[in-house]
Design a protein around this motif. Structure first.
Motif, PDB file in Angstrom:
ATOM      1  N   THR A  17       0.828  -1.204   0.000  1.00 13.56           N
ATOM      2  CA  THR A  17       0.000   0.000   0.000  1.00 13.56           C
ATOM      3  C   THR A  17       0.861   1.252   0.000  1.00 13.56           C
ATOM      4  O   THR A  17       0.531   2.246  -0.626  1.00 13.56           O
ATOM      5  N   SER A  19       3.706   1.530  -1.336  1.00  7.93           N
ATOM      6  CA  SER A  19       4.388   1.712  -2.599  1.00  7.93           C
ATOM      7  C   SER A  19       3.399   2.329  -3.586  1.00  7.93           C
ATOM      8  O   SER A  19       2.198   2.229  -3.441  1.00  7.93           O
ATOM      9  N   CYS A  21       1.371   3.590  -6.995  1.00  9.82           N
ATOM     10  CA  CYS A  21       0.502   3.024  -8.018  1.00  9.82           C
ATOM     11  C   CYS A  21       0.919   3.559  -9.376  1.00  9.82           C
ATOM     12  O   CYS A  21       1.613   4.551  -9.467  1.00  9.82           O
ATOM     13  N   ARG A  22       0.428   2.912 -10.391  1.00 12.04           N
ATOM     14  CA  ARG A  22       0.726   3.376 -11.733  1.00 12.04           C
ATOM     15  C   ARG A  22      -0.297   4.435 -12.140  1.00 12.04           C
ATOM     16  O   ARG A  22      -1.482   4.296 -11.881  1.00 12.04           O
ATOM     17  N   HIS A  23       0.196   5.475 -12.749  1.00  9.06           N
ATOM     18  CA  HIS A  23      -0.705   6.532 -13.222  1.00  9.06           C
ATOM     19  C   HIS A  23      -0.467   6.751 -14.704  1.00  9.06           C
ATOM     20  O   HIS A  23       0.576   6.389 -15.226  1.00  9.06           O
TER      21      HIS A  23
ATOM     22  N   MET B   1      -5.084   1.003  -8.803  1.00 10.24           N
ATOM     23  CA  MET B   1      -5.669   0.759  -7.494  1.00 10.24           C
ATOM     24  C   MET B   1      -6.055  -0.706  -7.276  1.00 10.24           C
ATOM     25  O   MET B   1      -6.215  -1.123  -6.147  1.00 10.24           O
ATOM     26  N   HIS B   2      -6.178  -1.426  -8.375  1.00  8.73           N
ATOM     27  CA  HIS B   2      -6.685  -2.792  -8.264  1.00  8.73           C
ATOM     28  C   HIS B   2      -5.888  -3.630  -7.275  1.00  8.73           C
ATOM     29  O   HIS B   2      -6.439  -4.341  -6.467  1.00  8.73           O
ATOM     30  N   ARG B   4      -4.046  -2.871  -4.769  1.00 11.75           N
ATOM     31  CA  ARG B   4      -4.206  -2.531  -3.356  1.00 11.75           C
ATOM     32  C   ARG B   4      -5.454  -3.209  -2.824  1.00 11.75           C
ATOM     33  O   ARG B   4      -5.456  -3.798  -1.770  1.00 11.75           O
ATOM     34  N   TYR B 606       4.481  -7.230  -8.458  1.00  7.51           N
ATOM     35  CA  TYR B 606       4.526  -5.772  -8.337  1.00  7.51           C
ATOM     36  C   TYR B 606       5.969  -5.298  -8.383  1.00  7.51           C
ATOM     37  O   TYR B 606       6.833  -5.801  -7.663  1.00  7.51           O
ATOM     38  N   GLN B 623       7.451   4.265 -14.316  1.00  4.77           N
ATOM     39  CA  GLN B 623       6.249   3.950 -13.545  1.00  4.77           C
ATOM     40  C   GLN B 623       6.336   2.564 -12.915  1.00  4.77           C
ATOM     41  O   GLN B 623       6.983   1.679 -13.459  1.00  4.77           O
ATOM     42  N   TYR B 626       2.505  -3.763 -12.485  1.00  9.34           N
ATOM     43  CA  TYR B 626       2.060  -4.935 -11.750  1.00  9.34           C
ATOM     44  C   TYR B 626       1.117  -5.725 -12.628  1.00  9.34           C
ATOM     45  O   TYR B 626       0.309  -5.173 -13.361  1.00  9.34           O
ATOM     46  N   GLN B 655      -2.505  -4.379 -18.391  1.00 10.32           N
ATOM     47  CA  GLN B 655      -1.656  -3.225 -18.122  1.00 10.32           C
ATOM     48  C   GLN B 655      -0.623  -3.057 -19.239  1.00 10.32           C
ATOM     49  O   GLN B 655      -0.029  -4.012 -19.699  1.00 10.32           O
TER      50      GLN B 655
END
Lengths: 382, 678
Positions: A17, A19, A21-23, B1-2, B4, B606, B623, B626, B655
C-alpha cells in the motif's frame, strides 16, 4: 497464532500500500531555471539540442532566453503535446532557417520542422539516417548515411545529400556522395560534404565531395584525411575540415582547404570534437583518449582563420575546465563572444551547459538533457 | 488501485479465515499436507528459495526467467516477447554476479557473462532454487563458491511408478503471440540402476502483440494515445536433451547432452518514427556434461564433474538505415572439477575442491583478439555443527590466465595480466529454541566477477587492463516455520533477511575520445545496496478437501550509485541516486487452491517506481508496473493416460507497461496447455 498470521499478511498489504501506483503519464512540463541577468541584442535566444542515447528516445530541446536570462529545459513535449513519442531518438544537428527551426533526428530518420519561435511542429522530412544540414535559396541540404548499397565484394553503403524544398518538405533530388557523409557546408555555388567512412572501420573514407549546386552532381573529390566530420567556412574562402582520426595511431586533426585556390592550406595538430566559427576565430573543444593514461584529455582551443595558427590552448581561464568531463558541443555568441560549452559527462547522466565570458571566465552553468550537443541561435546575427 | 484492493482483500480473507478457525478449531478434518517445495529449516545452513514441479507448472511461466520473478531479492530485465532477452539481477549486484547452474554444472558465457534465462523453457525443469551468497553446502565444485548469488536449474529425474519401465509425456502449448510449442519427453528404465531420458521441444511464435503508449495533460485529458503492433519478435527454436542416470554402490552418476538451436528477431526499442526493427539473432548451443558422486570410504566422498560446450551466435543487422552488421561468434568451453569431502568427526566436514576451465572465443570482428582463458579454482571449505549452531567457512582461490593474439591497437595491451584472487565466505545459523523451528542466520561473502571477453577484448571497446569487479555481502536474517496440528491453517513459514552489499570496481562503459558513442570499459563504478527480503508462506486446509496456499514476497532495496561524488546536484545528481531499473519496493503474491482435480492459481507481481538512470530526475522516472495472472487446471484419466489441461490468462487487467524504457511488454494474453502422461 491467527493474530500472528494476520499481522504478517497485514504487513505485506501495508508494504504494498505504501508503494506507489501506476498513473497515466503526463506531458512533461518544461523546467525553468533562472541562470543569468537579461541581455538585449538582436538575438532572442538559442536552442540546445540534446542528443540522448540511441534507443532511449530522449532527444530533447532546451531553450535559453536572453531577454529573461531563463533556461528552459525539455520544451518540445509541452509545445507539441499531441506528438507520440515526442522529438525522437538521437538528435544530430539543429538550425534556424527563415522562421523555422529544423532538428535532424538521426535514429528517428527524420528532420523535424518547427516554428522557430514557438517550437510548434509544422511537419517532418523523412530522411533515413540523416546527419547534418545546411540551407541555400529555399532548399535544405541534408546528409544521410543511407544511400545505395553495393557489394564489391564486401557490403558497402554510399551516403547521399538530399535536396529538400523547405516549402513542401519534399525531397526533390538526391546526390550520392562518399561513404557515411557527415558535415556539410555551402560556399558560393558549391556544396562540400565531409565523408567519414565510419561504418567501414578500419577502411575509413578520406574525401570531401564537392557538389555543384546548380546541377546537383558531384563535381570532384578532395582528399583530406581519414574519417572526416565537421565542415566550417570562414570569411576568407577557407573551408575548415575536421578529421576524427582512427582513434589509435592517427589522431584527430584540423585542416583548411582554400576553395578559391582549390588547395589545402593548413593542417593543424588540433584534435576536434566540435567546433564553431566566429569572426576570424574557430573555437574548438575536444576530448582525446590517451591509451597511456587510460583517460580522456580535454582541450579548448582557438585557431585563427587568417594566420591558420592555434592562438589559444585553453580558452577557459578560470580553471572550470577541471570539472568538465567530456566537452561535447560549442557555440559563441556573435555579439558578446560569450562561449557556450556543453559537457556530455558520461553520456548517460544529464549533461551541463557552461557559459564563459569572452575572457574565459565562467558566467553560469545549468543542467541540460542527455548529451547536450548542438546549438542554434534565434534572431538576426548581422 | 486494483492491486491494493486485492491485497487488502487477501488480508481480509486471511483474517476472516483465522477468526472462523478460532471459533471451531476442532471441526477441521486433518490430513497430512505435503507442501511441494518446502525445505526443512535445517537441510542447509541457509536454505534456498525454491520452486518445484507442480508449482512451476501452475505459475503461468513460460521460461525460467518468468518463474524467477517470484523469488524475493531478484529483478528481471525483460525486453518483452516470447524470444526476448531476460536476465536476472540478484540483490542489485548486476547480472554478471549471478551464477546459473544446469544440473549441477555452471552455464558459461565467457563472451558477455550473461545467461539469457528467457531461453530456458520450463518444459524439462523440475526445480529452480536460488541461493544468496552460495549454496551453503560444502560438498560442491569450486565454481559453486564463485558467484555472489546462484540459481540452480534441475531437470527432471526419471521416476518409474510400480512396474513401469517407460514414461512418455507429450505437451502442447498454444496461445497468444502465435505460439506453437509441442514437446515430448521419453523416460526409459534400462536396468534397476540405470535410466535414460530424452526431451525435445519446439517453439514457434510470431511474437506479435499490441502495445499502447499514452500521455495525458495534467487535467487528465488525453494528449496522445497510440496503439501499435510489436514486430520482429518472432522465434523459432528447437531443443533436444538426452540424459543417462545411474546408481552405483555408495553413489550415483549422470551424463547428459544438450542442444539448442534458434533464430529470432530482435524487436528493438520503440522510438519516435521507428516502429519496427529488423535485427536477427541466431544461437546454437551444444554441451555435454557428466557427473559422478561416490562415497569412497566411510569418511571420504568424491564428486567429479566434467563438461564441454560449444556455442555459436550470429547477429545480423540488415537495416539499410543503420550500420550493416553481420557478426559471428564461436565459443568453446571445457571444464573439469573434483570435490572431495572428508568427514573428520560426526559434526565436522572438510571439503577440498579443484576445478579447471578453458574458454575460447573467436569471431568475424575485425582486429579480433581471439582470447583464450584458463581458469583454475581451488576451494577449501569446512562445515561444523555444534549443538544448535551450524557454521560453514570457505575460501576460494581463483587463478586466471588469459592469452590473446596481438591485434593492431584493438585493445590497449593485448591481454589481461594473470590474476589470482582469494575470496572468503562465512555462513552461520543458530536455532535458539528447541521447541520452535526458528533459526537465525547470517552470512558474509566477498567475491568477484572476472571481466568478460567482451569487457576485455571486444574490438575498440575492450580494455585489457580491467580488474575484477568485487561484490561484498553481509546478510542477517531469520526463518520460522510452524505446523499446526488441528486448524484451518496447516503451516506457516516466514523468512526475512536484511543485507548490505557493496560493489566496487564495477565495470562500466565510459565514453572515450572524440566522436560519438565510443566507449571504453572501466573499473569505476561503486554501488552500495541496502535491502530487506521477506517471504511468507501460509498453507490452509479448508473443508471439503480444498487446499489453499499463499506465497508472499516482498523486497525493499536501496541501491545507491556512489560512482561520481562530483555529480551531486540535489535531487538530480547521480551520486547516491538509486541505480537504474532497481525499484525500492517490489513483491509478489501467489495464491493457489486445489480441489479434487481442479487447480486454480493466481499470481501477482509488483515492481515499484524506478528510474532508468542514477540521476533520479523526472525525465528518468519509470512507472511501477504490476500484473495479475490466473491459471486454471484440470486433470483426468483416459485409460492409462493422465491428461492435464491448463488455461492461463496473463496480465489480466491488460496493463501496458515497460520493464525497460521503450521496450513495451505484452498486454493481456492467453495460453492453453495440454499434457498427456503415459
Amino acid at each position: 497464532m491467527y493474530r500472528r498470521i494476520f499481522y504478517i499478511l497485514s504487513l505485506f498489504a501495508l508494504a504494498i500500500t505504501f508503494s506507489a501506483c501506476r498513473h497515466d503519464e503526463e506531458i512533461f512540463i518544461p523546467e525553468t531555471v533562472n541562470v543569468a541577468t537579461p541581455e538585449y541584442s538582436s538575438l532572442s535566444g538559442f536552442y540546445l539540442l540534446n542528443e540522448g542515447n540511441m534507443g532511449s528516445n530522449k532527444c530533447t530541446l532546451d531553450y535559453y532566453d536572453y531577454s529573461t536570462g531563463v533556461y528552459k529545459r525539455n520544451i518540445y513535449g509541452y509545445a507539441n503535446p499531441n506528438v507520440p513519442k515526442e522529438l525522437g531518438d538521437v538528435g544530430n544537428d539543429i538550425a534556424v532557417y527563415g522562421n523555422r527551426l529544423y532538428a535532424v533526428i538521426n535514429c528517428s530518420n527524420k528532420v523535424e520542422v518547427m516554428d522557430a519561435c514557438t517550437t510548434k511542429r509544422i511537419g517532418q522530412i523523412n530522411i533515413p539516417n540523416c546527419r547534418f544540414l545546411r540551407f541555400k535559396d529555399g532548399y535544405a541540404y541534408v546528409t544521410s548515411y543511407a544511400g545505395p548499397v553495393v557489394i564489391t565484394p564486401d557490403y558497402k553503403q554510399h551516403g547521399y545529400v538530399a535536396k529538400v524544398d523547405t516549402a513542401s518538405f519534399a525531397v526533390v533530388d538526391t546526390c550520392v556522395v562518399g561513404f557515411q557523409p557527415d558535415g556539410i557546408e555551402i560556399i558560393d555555388d558549391k556544396i562540400y560534404v565531409a565523408n567519414s567512412g565510419g561504418y567501414m572501420v578500419p577502411n575509413y573514407e578520406n574525401t570531401v565531395s564537392v557538389i555543384d549546386l546548380a546541377s546537383f552532381k558531384v563535381e570532384s573529390n578532395i582528399t583530406v584525411a581519414i574519417n572526416l566530420e565537421f565542415l566550417c567556412a570562414d570569411r576568407h574562402g577557407g573551408l575548415w575540415i575536421s578529421s576524427r582520426g582512427d582513434y589509435y595511431d592517427t589522431p584527430s586533426r584540423l585542416y583548411c582547404y582554400d576553395v578559391r585556390k582549390q588547395r589545402m592550406i593548413a593542417s593543424l595538430d588540433v584534435p576536434v570534437s566540435s567546433m564553431c566559427i566566429d569572426g576570424d576565430s574557430i573555437y574548438i573543444v575536444s576530448t582525446a583518449w590517451s591509451n597511456v593514461t587510460m583517460s580522456n584529455v580535454t582541450s579548448y582551443a582557438i585557431v585563427n582563420t587568417l594566420t591558420h595558427e592555434k592562438v589559444s590552448d585553453n580558452f577557459i581561464t578560470d580553471g572550470t575546465d577541471a570539472s568538465i568531463v567530456k566537452p561535447y558541443g560549442i557555440a559563441v555568441n556573435p555579439f558578446t563572444q560569450d562561449i557556450y560549452v556543453t559537457d556530455a559527462d558520461n553520456c548517460i547522466d544529464p549533461g551541463t551547459l557552461y557559459c564563459f565570458s569572452a575572457t574565459g571566465k565562467k558566467k553560469w552553468s545549468v543542467r541540460t538533457g542527455d548529451i547536450p550537443a548542438h546549438f542554434a541561435f534565434l534572431g538576426t546575427v548581422r | 488501485m486494483h492491486f491494493r484492493f486485492i491485497l487488502t482483500l487477501m488480508a481480509a480473507i486471511a483474517t476472516y479465515l483465522a477468526a472462523n478457525a478460532e471459533a471451531k478449531p476442532d471441526s477441521v478434518h486433518l490430513n497430512e499436507v505435503k507442501v511441494v517445495g518446502y525445505v526443512a529449516p535445517y537441510a542447509e545452513v541457509i536454505p534456498a528459495q525454491k520452486l518445484t514441479g507442480k508449482q512451476l507448472e501452475r505459475l503461468n511461466s513460460f521460461s525460467v526467467a518468468d518463474a524467477i520473478r517470484y523469488f524475493s531479492g531478484v529483478q528481471i530485465k525483460d525486453y518483452g516477447g516470447v524470444g526476448g532477452i531476460k536476465t536476472v539481477d540478484i540483490r542489485s549486484m548486476g547480472t554478471n554476479h549471478m551464477g546459473v547452474f544446469y544440473d549441477g554444472i555452471q552455464l558459461g558465457n565467457a563472451q558477455n557473462g550473461q545467461i539469457n534465462l528467457g531461453k530456458f523453457s520450463l518444459d524439462n525443469i523440475e526445480e529452480i532454487s536460488l541461493y544468496n551468497g552460495q549454496k551453503s553446502e560444502i560438498f560442491q565444485s569450486a565454481k559453486d563458491f564463485g558467484s555472489a548469488g546462484t540459481i540452480y536449474l534441475r531437470t527432471r529425474y526419471p521416476h518409474f511408478e510400480g512396474t513401469k519401465n517407460t514414461n512418455l509425456q507429450a505437451t502442447f502449448r498454444t496461445g497468444s503471440f502465435g505460439l506453437v510449442n509441442p514437446s515430448l519427453r521419453w523416460e526409459q528404465k534400462i536396468s534397476n540402476s540405470v535410466s535414460a531420458s530424452i526431451s525435445t521441444e519446439f517453439i514457434y511464435a510470431t511474437g506479435r502483440y499490441k502495445f499502447r503508449y499514452k500521455k495525458i495533460f495534467s487535467d487528465g485529458t488525453v494528449a496522445w494515445d497510440t496503439t501499435a503492433t510489436r514486430h520482429n519478435g518472432d522465434i523459432t527454436s528447437f531443443r533436444a536433451e538426452a540424459g543417462l542416470f545411474g546408481l552405483i554402490s555408495g553413489g550415483r552418476w549422470n551424463a547428459k547432452a544438450y542442444f539448442y538451436d534458434s533464430e529470432k528477431g530482435i524487436p528493438g526499442a520503440i522510438v519516435n518514427n521507428v516502429w519496427k526493427a529488423s535485427q536477427r539473432q541466431w544461437d546454437r548451443n551444444f554441451f555435454a556434461q557428466g557427473s559422478l558422486q561416490k562415497q569412497i570410504t566411510g569418511n571420504y566422498q568424491l564428486l567429479i564433474n566434467a563438461k564441454y560446450a560449444k556455442d555459436y551466435m550470429r547477429y545480423l543487422n540488415p537495416d539499410t538505415t543503420l550500420m550493416y552488421i553481420n557478426n559471428k561468434f564461436w565459443q568453446q568451453e571445457a571444464y573439469i572439477s573434483t570435490a572431495n569431502k572428508f568427514t573428520i568427526a560426526k559434526n565436522w566436514d572438510v571439503d577440498l575442491s579443484a576445478d579447471y576451465q578453458w574458454n575460447y572465443l573467436s569471431s568475424t570482428l575485425t582486429e579480433f583478439a581471439y582470447p583464450t582463458r584458463h581458469t583454475a579454482l581451488v576451494a577449501l571449505a569446512t562445515a561444523y555443527q555444534w549443538w544448535k549452531l551450524k557454521g560453514q567457512a570457505s575460501i576460494l582461490g581463483t587463478y586466471v590466465f588469459d592469452r590473446s593474439r596481438v591485434t593492431n591497437g584493438s585493445s590497449v595491451t593485448h591481454q589481461s595480466s594473470d590474476r589470482h584472487e582469494y575470496t572468503p565466505a562465512i555462513f552461520l545459523s543458530y536455532q535458539p529454541f528447541t521447541r520452535y523451528a526458528f533459526t537465525v542466520r547470517a552470512f558474509y561473502k566477498r567475491i568477484f566477477r572476472m571481466p568478460t571477453f567482451n569487457d576485455l577484448y571486444y574490438t575498440d571497446i575492450g580494455n585489457a587492463k580491467l580488474n575484477p569487479e568485487f561484490a561484498t555481502q553481509y546478510n542477517l536474517g531469520f526463518q520460522y516455520h510452524v505446523d499446526f496440528a488441528s486448524s484451518l491453517v496447516s503451516a506457516l513459514s516466514l523468512r526475512a533477511d536484511a543485507y548490505y552489499n557493496r560493489v566496487t570496481d564495477k565495470i562500466i562503459a565510459v565514453p572515450k575520445g572524440t566522436g560519438q558513442y565510443r566507449w571504453m570499459m572501466m573499473n569505476i563504478g561503486k554501488v552500495k545496496i541496502r535491502g530487506i527480503d521477506v517471504t511468507a508462506q501460509v498453507d490452509f486446509h479448508l473443508p471439503e478437501g480444498i487446499l489453499l496456499n499463499a506465497n508472499l514476497n516482498y523486497t525493499y532495496q536501496k541501491a545507491q550509485d556512489y560512482t561520481n561524488p562530483a555529480d551531486n546536484e540535489p535531487g538530480a545528481g547521480s551520486y547516491k541516486g538509486q541505480i537504474a531499473y532497481i525499484p525500492w519496493n517490489s513483491g509478489s503474491a501467489v495464491v493457489h487452491g486445489s480441489y479434487r482435480h481442479f487447480d486454480l492459481n493466481y499470481s501477482f507481481i509488483y515492481v515499484g517506481e524506478r528510474y532508468h538512470n542514477s540521476a533520479n530526475i523526472r525525465e528518468n522516472y519509470e512507472q511501477p508496473w504490476y500484473t495479475h495472472d490466473i491459471s486454471a487446471g484440470y486433470d483426468f484419466k483416459i485409460g492409462a493416460a493422465a491428461i492435464k489441461v491448463i488455461a492461463e490468462v496473463n496480465n489480466l487487467l491488460n496493463q501496458q507497461y515497460d520493464v525497460i524504457l521503450n521496450y513495451p511488454m505484452p498486454g493481456r494474453n492467453y495460453k492453453l496447455t495440454f499434457k498427456i502422461n503415459i
